[in-house]
Design a protein around this motif. Sequence first.
Motif, PDB file in Angstrom:
ATOM      1  N   ILE A  29       1.148  -1.326   0.048  1.00 59.75           N
ATOM      2  CA  ILE A  29      -0.162   0.245   0.359  1.00 59.75           C
ATOM      3  C   ILE A  29       1.009   1.396  -0.372  1.00 59.75           C
ATOM      4  N   ALA A  30       0.560   1.999  -0.591  1.00 57.20           N
ATOM      5  CA  ALA A  30       1.967   3.058  -0.664  1.00 57.20           C
ATOM      6  C   ALA A  30       1.620   4.129   0.257  1.00 57.20           C
ATOM      7  N   PRO A  31       3.067   4.508   0.399  1.00 59.54           N
ATOM      8  CA  PRO A  31       3.144   5.777   1.539  1.00 59.54           C
ATOM      9  C   PRO A  31       1.367   6.622   1.183  1.00 59.54           C
ATOM     10  N   GLY A  32       0.623   6.938   2.107  1.00 63.79           N
ATOM     11  CA  GLY A  32      -0.122   8.607   1.723  1.00 63.79           C
ATOM     12  C   GLY A  32      -1.067   8.079   1.896  1.00 63.79           C
ATOM     13  N   ALA A  33      -1.644   6.998   1.141  1.00 64.44           N
ATOM     14  CA  ALA A  33      -2.553   6.136   1.405  1.00 64.44           C
ATOM     15  C   ALA A  33      -2.975   6.666   3.040  1.00 64.44           C
ATOM     16  N   THR A  34      -4.649   6.618   3.028  1.00 65.30           N
ATOM     17  CA  THR A  34      -5.596   6.890   4.037  1.00 65.30           C
ATOM     18  C   THR A  34      -6.065   5.648   4.740  1.00 65.30           C
ATOM     19  N   ARG A  35      -6.458   5.704   6.287  1.00 66.21           N
ATOM     20  CA  ARG A  35      -6.584   4.322   7.218  1.00 66.21           C
ATOM     21  C   ARG A  35      -7.964   4.151   6.667  1.00 66.21           C
ATOM     22  N   ASP A  36      -8.934   4.988   6.283  1.00 64.55           N
ATOM     23  CA  ASP A  36     -10.293   4.443   5.280  1.00 64.55           C
ATOM     24  C   ASP A  36      -9.712   3.641   3.936  1.00 64.55           C
TER      25      ASP A  36
END
Length: 166
Positions: A29-36
């Motif tokens: 999962i790419a850095p910066g993605a949100t928890r949601d």
Amino acid sequence: MRRFPSLALSLALLALLAGCAGPMRAWNIAPGATRDEVLARAGRPSRVVPLPDGGQRLQYSMQPLGHYVFDVDLDAAGKVVRSRQVMTAAEFQRIVPGQWTREDVLREFGPPAWVDGVRSFEGEVWTYRWKEGNEPMFYWVYVDPRGVVQRAHPGMEFINAPNDRN
């Protein structure tokens, strides 16, 4: 007469299932993605672990039967800092006997596949399942009664070995 679904319908169902959330989708999962966004992609984690910097780790464990554990680290704002599969030789080699505790091992790898004991060691022997290449492996972590790791090492998991067939 019973009818079977068409090939097109079968392929559509497979594509739909492949798009569902699941723990294998927690990898990369790419850095910066949100928890949601992580939850929508990978589903509910098996554990949520608080991190010292105020963030949290979403841990997706496939133990006891699987060979993978994915850690998705979030910062205090709920953004992904990194995601990785931690059932690897390099990750296990980070364990420092005499320094790491039960809590350190749980934070990094989650609960073991199973816990045993051996007569020659006073404490618990935690067994993790992982793969080196395509070879199924075990990683054993010896935790003393004070909760301190005293020993840790890999071993092969023999599946369908000649003695298993008796």
